[in-house]
Design a protein around this motif. Structure first.
Motif, short mmCIF file in Angstrom:
data_model
loop_
_atom_site.label_atom_id
_atom_site.label_comp_id
_atom_site.label_asym_id
_atom_site.label_seq_id
_atom_site.Cartn_x
_atom_site.Cartn_y
_atom_site.Cartn_z
N GLU A 117 56.98 10.43 45.61
CA GLU A 117 58.41 9.98 45.14
C GLU A 117 58.96 9.06 46.47
O GLU A 117 59.87 8.22 46.15
CB GLU A 117 59.28 10.96 44.89
CG GLU A 117 58.76 11.92 43.76
CD GLU A 117 59.84 12.92 43.32
OE1 GLU A 117 60.66 12.97 43.82
OE2 GLU A 117 59.43 13.92 42.46
N GLU A 118 58.57 9.43 47.79
CA GLU A 118 59.15 8.51 48.70
C GLU A 118 57.93 8.19 49.64
O GLU A 118 56.96 8.88 49.79
CB GLU A 118 60.23 9.19 49.56
CG GLU A 118 59.56 10.59 50.07
CD GLU A 118 60.62 11.70 50.85
OE1 GLU A 118 60.54 11.93 52.07
OE2 GLU A 118 61.83 11.71 50.18
N GLU A 119 58.22 7.06 50.29
CA GLU A 119 57.23 6.57 51.08
C GLU A 119 57.09 7.42 52.44
O GLU A 119 58.12 7.70 52.95
CB GLU A 119 57.40 5.00 51.41
CG GLU A 119 57.08 4.11 50.36
CD GLU A 119 55.72 4.17 49.77
OE1 GLU A 119 54.96 3.90 50.83
OE2 GLU A 119 55.52 4.11 48.57
N ARG A 120 56.11 7.57 52.90
CA ARG A 120 55.99 8.16 54.13
C ARG A 120 55.54 7.27 55.28
O ARG A 120 54.70 6.27 55.17
CB ARG A 120 54.75 9.23 54.21
CG ARG A 120 54.72 10.32 53.02
CD ARG A 120 55.85 11.15 53.63
NE ARG A 120 56.04 12.36 52.73
CZ ARG A 120 56.94 13.13 52.53
NH1 ARG A 120 58.03 13.11 53.48
NH2 ARG A 120 57.22 14.13 51.60
N ASP A 121 55.92 7.45 56.49
CA ASP A 121 55.66 6.50 57.78
C ASP A 121 54.90 7.65 58.62
O ASP A 121 55.59 8.14 59.53
CB ASP A 121 56.95 5.99 58.23
CG ASP A 121 56.53 4.90 59.33
OD1 ASP A 121 55.23 4.67 59.46
OD2 ASP A 121 57.54 4.17 59.98
#
Length: 48
Positions: free
Chosen positions: A13-17
């Protein structure tokens, strides 16, 4: 595609760095060890 076993159905659901996560982990770990080393040095100097 009605089964839940397809990986394309499970999208983050959210981008990971990952690089920033690893960098923050190393930074925090280094900071904690640095604080412990300072406290140990102060204790060893005061105890003499």
């Amino acid at each position: 595609m009605s089964e839940q076993k397809h990986p394309e159905l499970h999208v983050y659901e959210e981008e990971r760095d990952d690089l920033m996560d690893v960098s923050m982990g190393f930074g925090v770990f280094f900071a904690v060890l640095f604080v412990i080393a300072i406290i140990a040095t102060v204790i060893s100097v005061v105890a003499k």
